[in-house]
Design a protein around this motif. Structure first.
Motif, mmCIF file in Angstrom:
data_model
loop_
_atom_site.group_PDB
_atom_site.id
_atom_site.type_symbol
_atom_site.label_atom_id
_atom_site.label_comp_id
_atom_site.label_asym_id
_atom_site.label_seq_id
_atom_site.Cartn_x
_atom_site.Cartn_y
_atom_site.Cartn_z
ATOM 1 N N ASP A 63 0.796 -1.225 0.000
ATOM 2 C CA ASP A 63 0.000 0.000 0.000
ATOM 3 C C ASP A 63 0.835 1.285 0.000
ATOM 4 O O ASP A 63 0.290 2.384 0.042
ATOM 5 C CB ASP A 63 -0.954 0.003 1.195
ATOM 6 N N MET A 64 2.138 1.179 -0.077
ATOM 7 C CA MET A 64 2.994 2.377 -0.076
ATOM 8 C C MET A 64 2.883 3.098 -1.414
ATOM 9 O O MET A 64 2.942 2.480 -2.465
ATOM 10 C CB MET A 64 4.448 2.001 0.183
ATOM 11 N N THR A 65 2.728 4.411 -1.346
ATOM 12 C CA THR A 65 2.632 5.217 -2.568
ATOM 13 C C THR A 65 3.889 6.047 -2.809
ATOM 14 O O THR A 65 4.085 6.574 -3.878
ATOM 15 C CB THR A 65 1.419 6.153 -2.503
ATOM 16 N N GLU A 66 4.716 6.185 -1.806
ATOM 17 C CA GLU A 66 5.962 6.945 -1.969
ATOM 18 C C GLU A 66 7.076 6.255 -1.204
ATOM 19 O O GLU A 66 6.842 5.344 -0.425
ATOM 20 C CB GLU A 66 5.782 8.385 -1.500
ATOM 21 N N ALA A 67 8.257 6.719 -1.417
ATOM 22 C CA ALA A 67 9.415 6.119 -0.761
ATOM 23 C C ALA A 67 9.341 6.341 0.750
ATOM 24 O O ALA A 67 8.853 7.373 1.201
ATOM 25 C CB ALA A 67 10.694 6.727 -1.317
ATOM 26 N N PRO A 68 9.830 5.389 1.536
ATOM 27 C CA PRO A 68 9.838 5.569 2.986
ATOM 28 C C PRO A 68 10.802 6.693 3.368
ATOM 29 O O PRO A 68 11.742 6.991 2.626
ATOM 30 C CB PRO A 68 10.312 4.217 3.515
ATOM 31 N N PRO A 69 10.570 7.334 4.507
ATOM 32 C CA PRO A 69 11.469 8.419 4.921
ATOM 33 C C PRO A 69 12.865 7.874 5.189
ATOM 34 O O PRO A 69 13.020 6.751 5.666
ATOM 35 C CB PRO A 69 10.829 8.968 6.193
ATOM 36 N N SER A 70 13.853 8.668 4.865
ATOM 37 C CA SER A 70 15.227 8.229 5.099
ATOM 38 C C SER A 70 15.571 8.422 6.569
ATOM 39 O O SER A 70 15.019 9.280 7.246
ATOM 40 C CB SER A 70 16.196 9.022 4.219
ATOM 41 N N ALA A 71 16.470 7.612 7.051
ATOM 42 C CA ALA A 71 16.907 7.692 8.442
ATOM 43 C C ALA A 71 17.820 8.904 8.620
ATOM 44 O O ALA A 71 18.476 9.350 7.678
ATOM 45 C CB ALA A 71 17.662 6.418 8.820
ATOM 46 N N LYS A 72 17.849 9.432 9.836
ATOM 47 C CA LYS A 72 18.730 10.556 10.148
ATOM 48 C C LYS A 72 20.178 10.083 10.030
ATOM 49 O O LYS A 72 20.512 8.988 10.478
ATOM 50 C CB LYS A 72 18.445 11.044 11.562
ATOM 51 N N ALA A 73 21.006 10.906 9.441
ATOM 52 C CA ALA A 73 22.419 10.549 9.298
ATOM 53 C C ALA A 73 23.049 10.414 10.679
ATOM 54 O O ALA A 73 22.771 11.225 11.564
ATOM 55 C CB ALA A 73 23.148 11.617 8.491
ATOM 56 N N PRO A 74 23.886 9.397 10.895
ATOM 57 C CA PRO A 74 24.514 9.235 12.205
ATOM 58 C C PRO A 74 25.488 10.369 12.481
ATOM 59 O O PRO A 74 26.075 10.947 11.559
ATOM 60 C CB PRO A 74 25.237 7.891 12.088
ATOM 61 N N ALA A 75 25.654 10.694 13.738
ATOM 62 C CA ALA A 75 26.591 11.748 14.134
ATOM 63 C C ALA A 75 28.005 11.337 13.757
ATOM 64 O O ALA A 75 28.380 10.179 13.862
ATOM 65 C CB ALA A 75 26.487 11.986 15.633
ATOM 66 N N ALA A 77 30.599 12.742 15.247
ATOM 67 C CA ALA A 77 31.388 12.883 16.460
ATOM 68 C C ALA A 77 30.464 13.081 17.643
ATOM 69 O O ALA A 77 29.339 13.546 17.490
ATOM 70 C CB ALA A 77 32.330 14.084 16.325
ATOM 71 N N TRP A 78 30.946 12.773 18.856
ATOM 72 C CA TRP A 78 30.141 12.916 20.052
ATOM 73 C C TRP A 78 29.760 14.375 20.278
ATOM 74 O O TRP A 78 28.632 14.671 20.635
ATOM 75 C CB TRP A 78 30.918 12.363 21.249
ATOM 76 N N VAL A 79 30.673 15.285 20.062
ATOM 77 C CA VAL A 79 30.399 16.705 20.276
ATOM 78 C C VAL A 79 29.252 17.152 19.368
ATOM 79 O O VAL A 79 28.420 17.963 19.766
ATOM 80 C CB VAL A 79 31.662 17.563 20.026
ATOM 81 N N GLU A 80 29.157 16.587 18.168
ATOM 82 C CA GLU A 80 28.063 16.943 17.265
ATOM 83 C C GLU A 80 26.706 16.584 17.864
ATOM 84 O O GLU A 80 25.730 17.287 17.656
ATOM 85 C CB GLU A 80 28.256 16.210 15.936
ATOM 86 N N THR A 81 26.637 15.522 18.666
ATOM 87 C CA THR A 81 25.369 15.127 19.283
ATOM 88 C C THR A 81 24.902 16.135 20.314
ATOM 89 O O THR A 81 23.728 16.209 20.617
ATOM 90 C CB THR A 81 25.457 13.732 19.940
ATOM 91 N N LEU A 82 25.800 16.919 20.876
ATOM 92 C CA LEU A 82 25.438 17.895 21.896
ATOM 93 C C LEU A 82 24.753 19.117 21.319
ATOM 94 O O LEU A 82 24.062 19.829 22.013
ATOM 95 C CB LEU A 82 26.692 18.336 22.669
ATOM 96 N N PHE A 83 24.955 19.394 20.036
ATOM 97 C CA PHE A 83 24.429 20.589 19.412
ATOM 98 C C PHE A 83 23.192 20.320 18.563
ATOM 99 O O PHE A 83 22.763 21.171 17.816
ATOM 100 C CB PHE A 83 25.490 21.289 18.566
ATOM 101 N N ASP A 84 22.605 19.127 18.659
ATOM 102 C CA ASP A 84 21.388 18.823 17.890
ATOM 103 C C ASP A 84 20.199 19.537 18.446
ATOM 104 O O ASP A 84 20.037 19.825 19.529
ATOM 105 C CB ASP A 84 21.106 17.320 17.873
#
Length: 84
Positions: A63-75, A77-84
């Motif tokens: 029943d899908m009519t469009e592509a599934p949403p893409s997953a969030k790109a992984p961080a 670096a750890w410091v990058e996770t702090l600024f999300d």
């Protein structure tokens, strides 16, 4: 603390186990040597334990009519996770 470039009052907030002061005009982020050391250690630990991560494949149904949403790109670096 004031920004050395524009003189604006820095905004301080907790970051990991330390504290960071940030210029509200975007001129920089400032932290103590002790807090920098703690962030560096946390970053190294994050990379040591990050390993190879893969996202699960999306379930495709008739029943899908469009592509599934893409997953969030992984961080990257750890410091990058702090600024999300």
């Amino acid at each position: 603390m004031s920004c050395p470039r524009c003189g604006a009052d820095m905004v301080s907030r907790a970051l990991g186990d330390g504290e960071v002061s940030q210029c509200p005009e975007g001129h920089g982020v400032f932290l103590s040597r002790l807090d920098l050391g703690a962030l560096t250690e946390a970053e190294l630990d994050w990379h040591r334990h990050a390993g190879q991560h893969t996202a699960p494949l999306p379930r495709i149904t008739a029943d899908m009519t469009e592509a599934p949403p893409s997953a969030k790109a992984p961080a990257r670096a750890w410091v990058e996770t702090l600024f999300d």
